[in-house]
Enzyme design. Structure first.
Site, short mmCIF file in Angstrom:
data_model
loop_
_atom_site.label_atom_id
_atom_site.label_comp_id
_atom_site.label_asym_id
_atom_site.label_seq_id
_atom_site.Cartn_x
_atom_site.Cartn_y
_atom_site.Cartn_z
N SER A 115 -6.08 11.33 -3.84
CA SER A 115 -5.73 9.96 -4.16
C SER A 115 -5.23 9.88 -5.59
O SER A 115 -5.60 10.69 -6.44
CB SER A 115 -6.97 9.06 -4.01
OG SER A 115 -6.78 7.84 -4.65
N CYS A 165 0.83 -1.20 0.00
CA CYS A 165 0.00 0.00 0.00
C CYS A 165 0.86 1.26 0.00
O CYS A 165 2.01 1.27 0.45
CB CYS A 165 -0.94 -0.01 1.20
SG CYS A 165 -2.21 1.27 1.14
N ASP A 166 0.27 2.32 -0.44
CA ASP A 166 0.92 3.55 -0.91
C ASP A 166 2.16 4.01 -0.13
O ASP A 166 3.22 4.20 -0.70
CB ASP A 166 -0.09 4.70 -0.87
CG ASP A 166 -1.27 4.47 -1.76
OD1 ASP A 166 -1.40 3.36 -2.30
OD2 ASP A 166 -2.08 5.39 -1.92
N LYS A 167 2.01 4.24 1.16
CA LYS A 167 3.09 4.93 1.89
C LYS A 167 4.24 4.01 2.23
O LYS A 167 5.31 4.47 2.62
CB LYS A 167 2.53 5.57 3.17
CG LYS A 167 1.31 6.45 2.93
CD LYS A 167 1.51 7.45 1.82
CE LYS A 167 0.22 8.15 1.43
NZ LYS A 167 -0.78 7.32 0.78
N GLU A 195 -6.13 12.40 2.08
CA GLU A 195 -6.59 12.43 0.70
C GLU A 195 -8.08 12.73 0.63
O GLU A 195 -8.81 12.53 1.59
CB GLU A 195 -6.31 11.09 0.02
CG GLU A 195 -4.82 10.82 -0.16
CD GLU A 195 -4.54 9.48 -0.83
OE1 GLU A 195 -5.50 8.69 -0.99
OE2 GLU A 195 -3.39 9.24 -1.18
N CYS A 231 -4.21 -1.36 -4.96
CA CYS A 231 -5.26 -0.83 -5.85
C CYS A 231 -4.82 -0.82 -7.31
O CYS A 231 -3.70 -0.41 -7.63
CB CYS A 231 -5.64 0.57 -5.40
SG CYS A 231 -6.32 0.60 -3.74
#
Length: 578
Positions: free
Chosen positions: A483, A135-137, A457, A207
């Protein structure tokens, strides 16, 4: 023949540049005793110790396959003559926490990921590290830790989720956010919303569009910290396990030859990574994270340079949310090596920059195999857009800059009345009640790094606007973030932020705001004298969190235009010590 000598009498393996201090000699018997309780043998402790940092967590699908992949990474390390030591850090799901107070923890988690990986590797004197991210971070957090440590290591992305399907069309998590807006607008039934929710996320992986996770996964391949071609294998593709084993072997090659991140990440490598974000219509969060990575490596990088690189970099990947395809489609088409190939045709990359896998970027591009008939990556001679998927604006409303995403078919000019909200929740309520009108400029403030804190976000708001059919008729600006799934004329990272007295704090309902992307301007059309009166009456709001990790972050974090890093420089300036 097994080595029957006492461990104290064995020569030190040259790869144990750090861990020999932890394990070698009779004085280290207590440490060895504790490590033997874990199950490590004398032979294990005689080899280089390589950390396997996972960000596994059961709160999301994004990182869910990392326990399995870690076993294959460890297998590769062992086969190459090293001893793996697995440890874990945190992750916060943007998709799950979006639209709640929990979303404020997301960006803060980037710092915690970087801090915790750094602490474990330093604390246990590990000789190298493989960072498993999802996931993103977790992706930029791992890269930041490698920069601080500068021990041999790499970042391995656990892969994208496959798209869900509903009525013959592919779905991603953004489809669900937009379906909420469509339901609120009376365009779909509650039953259809439920069916979309249940179909969108079929299994493990981050995602599926060119949202932040896949944007940063590709950027790290261009940057050189992730092996070429391995990040892009989807999470549930059977080839991912073997890729993980190869990553373990590669980590040992880095350890043996003392190849460190500072030898990979250069100014030119950062320019390559920025180009990858621009060429794929990637997330504006890439700006924030690459600024932070550059900071940790001690490489000067300014926010305006993202706009300069994007202006000369065409979009050649038809990726969601601005385009049609998912990250799994990109892999099936031939991977991000195809993007490298197209950009190299025009000299838009530094092809001589090296990757942790030993190849130059040009060699990785040359090795890419294109699937016949693929439509995800287009020839640079006929790009989807002549300029990249983002640019930087300045002006009276954003003197220190802001970021606008341009991956779709956004308008380049907008003039309209401000609709002002002091939190995302207040704005979402107004959108849900259909109080936003065509032509409005929605302003969400006090959601910056300090004000939020954590710069949450705004996907709940932006997706709801799209779902209601207003995506092409309004503009939205914020000192928070968007996002990677956001599309429409949306401007984020407005700096200075409202909590620090930036001009966005002085905007009032009905003020005229002018957005001119071609001129790179974001302006508030209010007389200077009136702004001075407002400034004299303004005072900073009380912190939303007085203590804990949120309060600590708000006290230390720098501006979004500096990557929202927690160096303490802002606090030091305020105290007159820096």
């Amino acid at each position: 023949m097994p080595d029957t000598r006492l461990p104290y009498d064995r020569p030190t393996d040259p790869g144990k540049r750090h861990s020999h201090t932890l394990t070698d000699g009779p004085d280290r018997a207590p440490a060895r005793a504790m490590l033997k309780a874990v199950g490590f043998t004398d032979d294990d402790l005689a080899q280089p110790l390589v950390g396997v940092a996972t960000t596994w967590i059961e709160t999301m699908p994004c990182n869910l396959n990392q326990r399995r992949l870690a076993e294959f990474v460890k297998q590769g390390i062992r086969e190459a003559g090293g001893t793996p030591m697995e440890f874990s850090t945190v992750s916060v799901s943007d998709g799950v926490s979006m639209g709640t107070e929990g979303m404020k923890a997301s960006l803060i988690s980037r710092e915690v990921v970087a801090d915790s990986i750094e602490l474990v590797v330093r604390g246990h004197l590990l000789d190298g590290v493989v960072c498993l991210v999802g996931c993103d971070k977790t992706i930029p957090g791992a890269a930041m830790a490698l920069a601080r440590l500068d021990v041999p290591g790499l970042v391995f992305y656990n892969g994208t989720i496959y798209p869900g399907t509903y009525k013959g069309r592919d779905l991603t998590i953004v489809s669900v956010f937009e379906a909420v807006g469509a339901y609120r607008a009376g365009k779909i039934s509650i039953e259809e919303l439920y069916e979309i929710e249940s179909a969108a996320c079929p299994g493990a992986g981050a995602c599926g569009g060119q949202y932040t996770a896949n944007t940063m996964s590709g950027a790290l391949e261009f940057l050189g910290l992730s092996p070429g071609g391995l990040n892009g294998i989807p999470a549930e593709d059977p080839k991912k396990d073997e890729a993980a084993r190869r990553v373990g072997e590669l980590a040992m090659t880095l350890v043996r030859h003392d190849i460190r991140p500072s030898q990979i990440v250069t100014r030119r490598a950062l320019e390559n990574a920025i180009a990858s974000v621009a060429a794929t219509g990637g997330s504006t969060n890439g700006v924030l994270h690459l600024l932070a990575i550059a900071h940790e490596f001690g490489i000067p990088l300014e926010i305006d340079e993202f706009g300069e690189i994007a202006d000369r970099t065409p979009i050649v990947a038809d990726m969601r949310p601005g385009g049609r395809y998912t990250a799994a489609d990109m892999y099936d088409a031939g991977g991000v090596g195809l993007v490298m190939r197209e950009l190299l045709k025009r000299g838009l990359l530094h092809g001589e920059e090296r990757n942790v896998d030993g190849r130059t970027l040009a060699k990785i591009a040359a090795a890419a195999t294109e699937t016949a008939g693929q439509k995800v990556v287009v020839p640079i001679e006929s790009p989807l857009k002549p300029n990249g998927g983002l640019t930087i604006l300045r002006g009276s409303l954003a003197p220190d800059g802001c970021v606008v995403k341009l991956a779709g078919h956004e308008r380049l000019h907008h003039r309209g009345p401000a609709r002002v909200f002091d939190s995302e929740n207040d704005c979402f309520q107004a959108v849900s009640e259909r109080r936003i009108q065509p032509g409005d400029v929605v302003v969400i403030r006090y959601e910056g790094p300090v004000g939020g804190p954590g710069m949450q976000e705004m996907l709940s708001v932006t997706a709801a606007l799209v779902g209601e059919g207003l995506g092409d008729q309004v503009a939205l600006l914020t000192d928070g973030r968007f996002s990677g799934g956001t599309h429409g004329l949306m401007i984020g990272h407005v700096a200075p932020e409202a909590a620090l007295g930036g001009p966005i704090a002085l905007v009032r309902e009905g003020d005229e705001i002018v957005i001119d992307v071609e001129a790179k301007r974001l302006d508030l059309h209010v007389e200077a004298a009136e702004l001075e009166r407002r400034r004299a009456a303004w005072s900073p709001p009380a912190p939303r969190y007085a203590g804990g990790v949120m309060g600590k972050y708000a006290a230390l974090v720098a501006s979004a235009s500096e990557g929202a890093v927690t160096t303490g420089a802002r606090l030091g300036r305020a105290l007159g010590t820096r």
